[in-house]
Design a protein around this motif. Structure first.
Motif, PDB file in Angstrom:
ATOM      1  N   VAL A  31      12.289  22.270 -21.609  1.00 25.43           N
ATOM      2  CA  VAL A  31      12.862  23.224 -22.556  1.00 25.43           C
ATOM      3  C   VAL A  31      13.797  24.137 -21.765  1.00 25.43           C
ATOM      4  N   LEU A  32      15.067  24.127 -22.142  1.00 25.38           N
ATOM      5  CA  LEU A  32      16.051  24.980 -21.469  1.00 25.38           C
ATOM      6  C   LEU A  32      16.339  26.198 -22.338  1.00 25.38           C
ATOM      7  N   GLY A  33      16.164  27.359 -21.777  1.00 22.02           N
ATOM      8  CA  GLY A  33      16.575  28.593 -22.449  1.00 22.02           C
ATOM      9  C   GLY A  33      18.020  28.858 -22.044  1.00 22.02           C
ATOM     10  N   LEU A  34      18.898  29.044 -23.008  1.00 24.04           N
ATOM     11  CA  LEU A  34      20.326  29.122 -22.680  1.00 24.04           C
ATOM     12  C   LEU A  34      20.944  30.438 -23.132  1.00 24.04           C
ATOM     13  N   ALA A  35      22.041  30.771 -22.466  1.00 16.32           N
ATOM     14  CA  ALA A  35      22.780  32.000 -22.777  1.00 16.32           C
ATOM     15  C   ALA A  35      24.208  31.624 -23.155  1.00 16.32           C
ATOM     16  N   THR A  36      24.869  32.519 -23.859  1.00 17.37           N
ATOM     17  CA  THR A  36      26.301  32.353 -24.114  1.00 17.37           C
ATOM     18  C   THR A  36      27.061  33.346 -23.235  1.00 17.37           C
ATOM     19  N   ALA A 122       6.929  30.303 -29.168  1.00 17.02           N
ATOM     20  CA  ALA A 122       5.541  30.121 -28.725  1.00 17.02           C
ATOM     21  C   ALA A 122       5.240  28.638 -28.495  1.00 17.02           C
ATOM     22  N   THR A 123       5.973  27.771 -29.197  1.00 19.60           N
ATOM     23  CA  THR A 123       5.739  26.326 -29.026  1.00 19.60           C
ATOM     24  C   THR A 123       6.729  25.705 -28.031  1.00 19.60           C
ATOM     25  N   LEU A 124       7.767  26.446 -27.698  1.00 22.15           N
ATOM     26  CA  LEU A 124       8.800  25.931 -26.783  1.00 22.15           C
ATOM     27  C   LEU A 124       8.978  26.900 -25.623  1.00 22.15           C
ATOM     28  N   ASN A 186       9.814  37.613 -24.461  1.00 26.25           N
ATOM     29  CA  ASN A 186      10.144  36.185 -24.639  1.00 26.25           C
ATOM     30  C   ASN A 186      10.874  35.640 -23.407  1.00 26.25           C
ATOM     31  N   ILE A 187      11.726  36.468 -22.820  1.00 29.95           N
ATOM     32  CA  ILE A 187      12.488  36.029 -21.640  1.00 29.95           C
ATOM     33  C   ILE A 187      11.539  35.855 -20.454  1.00 29.95           C
ATOM     34  N   LEU A 188      10.641  36.821 -20.291  1.00 32.68           N
ATOM     35  CA  LEU A 188       9.716  36.764 -19.142  1.00 32.68           C
ATOM     36  C   LEU A 188       8.707  35.627 -19.263  1.00 32.68           C
ATOM     37  N   ASP A 189       8.546  35.097 -20.473  1.00 33.33           N
ATOM     38  CA  ASP A 189       7.627  33.956 -20.670  1.00 33.33           C
ATOM     39  C   ASP A 189       8.148  32.687 -19.999  1.00 33.33           C
ATOM     40  N   ALA A 190       9.449  32.654 -19.664  1.00 34.53           N
ATOM     41  CA  ALA A 190      10.020  31.457 -19.041  1.00 34.53           C
ATOM     42  C   ALA A 190       9.354  31.214 -17.685  1.00 34.53           C
TER      43      ALA A 190
END
Ligand code: F6R
Length: 244
Positions: A31-36, A122-124, A186-190
């Protein structure tokens, strides 16, 4: 925290792309968390270049969650973040668009949309979260003063952020005044976080984030509490660090 100081934007983009590619190689279903924003455009261009090579990395099993979206904008809107992601990455790799996620800026009920996005996150859980940093130290659209415990919420953008972002719009009046953003929690959950920053106007924010006091007045300073953070910056963005 690891800090990579690269000579220029090209070099930092290559470095950040390498780090992301490692994650996908390790786990093709990552799962990639992405920014613009402008900072990660070069990183995404490197991922595309690599993907398009013979035997390039596949994103067929990857899922993505983006940090934020402007309220009122969405699919089909030129300035929306969903359009940005398609133009700068998704359209050029083999990702399944149904595996890509952003908050819906056009949702009728924004509070419900925040709940939906939090439940989705929470699922990703992000294997890696890519971040840019605002000149005021914001991450996502978590402006100074945002609680470190925050989850996805609606924000009123500061004048500073509206001004910074106006370069991408024809007129400053066209910049939306509100956005939906992942919260700091949410960010720190990465599992891993990569911050990309370039240029002199990021130097203060980068120095405060890495070497300053951990305070809600500088949202990015919270990253000092995470145990797997990489700052990948160019020499100009690193210019105010005292300890290089
Ligand atoms: C974008 C985002 C913002 C930007 C930041 C830096 O999804 O969440 O926090 O990362 O405003 O923007 P640029 O890279 O345009 O300087």
């Amino acid at each position: 925290m690891k800090v990579f100081i690269e000579k220029d934007y090209d070099a930092l983009s290559k470095k950040a792309a390498e780090l992301i590619k490692e994650v996908v190689k390790e786990n093709p279903n990552a799962v990639l968390g992405l920014a613009t924003g402008s900072s990660p455009i070069g990183t995404y261009a490197e991922l595309i270049k690599d993907h398009q090579k013979k035997d390039g990395l596949s994103y067929a099993g990857v899922k993505t969650v983006n940090l934020d979206e402007y309220v009122g904008l969405g699919e089909g809107d030129e300035q929306s973040y969903v359009t940005f992601m398609r133009k700068n990455l998704f359209n050029y790799i083999d990702i399944d668009l149904s595996n890509t996620n952003l908050p819906n800026g056009k949702a009728v009920d924004l509070d419900k949309e925040c709940d939906r996005y939090n439940a989705l996150l929470a699922t990703l859980k992000q294997d890696v979260q890519v971040l840019g940093i605002g000149s005021n130290g914001h991450i996502g659209f978590n402006e100074p003063g945002t609680s470190f415990d925050s989850v996805t919420h609606v924000v009123d953008l500061t004048e500073n952020t509206i001004k910074d972002n106006s370069r991408l719009f024809d007129r400053i009046e066209d910049v939306p005044r509100r956005a939906l953003t992942m919260g700091i929690k949410n960010i720190l959950d990465a599992k891993m976080i990569i911050v990309v920053a370039n240029g002199e106007n990021k130097a203060d924010a980068v120095a405060k984030a890495i070497e300053g006091e951990i305070t809600e007045s500088v949202p990015a300073s919270v990253l000092q509490k995470h145990d797997n953070v990489y700052f990948v910056v160019d020499a100009k963005a690193a210019s105010k660090l005292t300890n290089k």
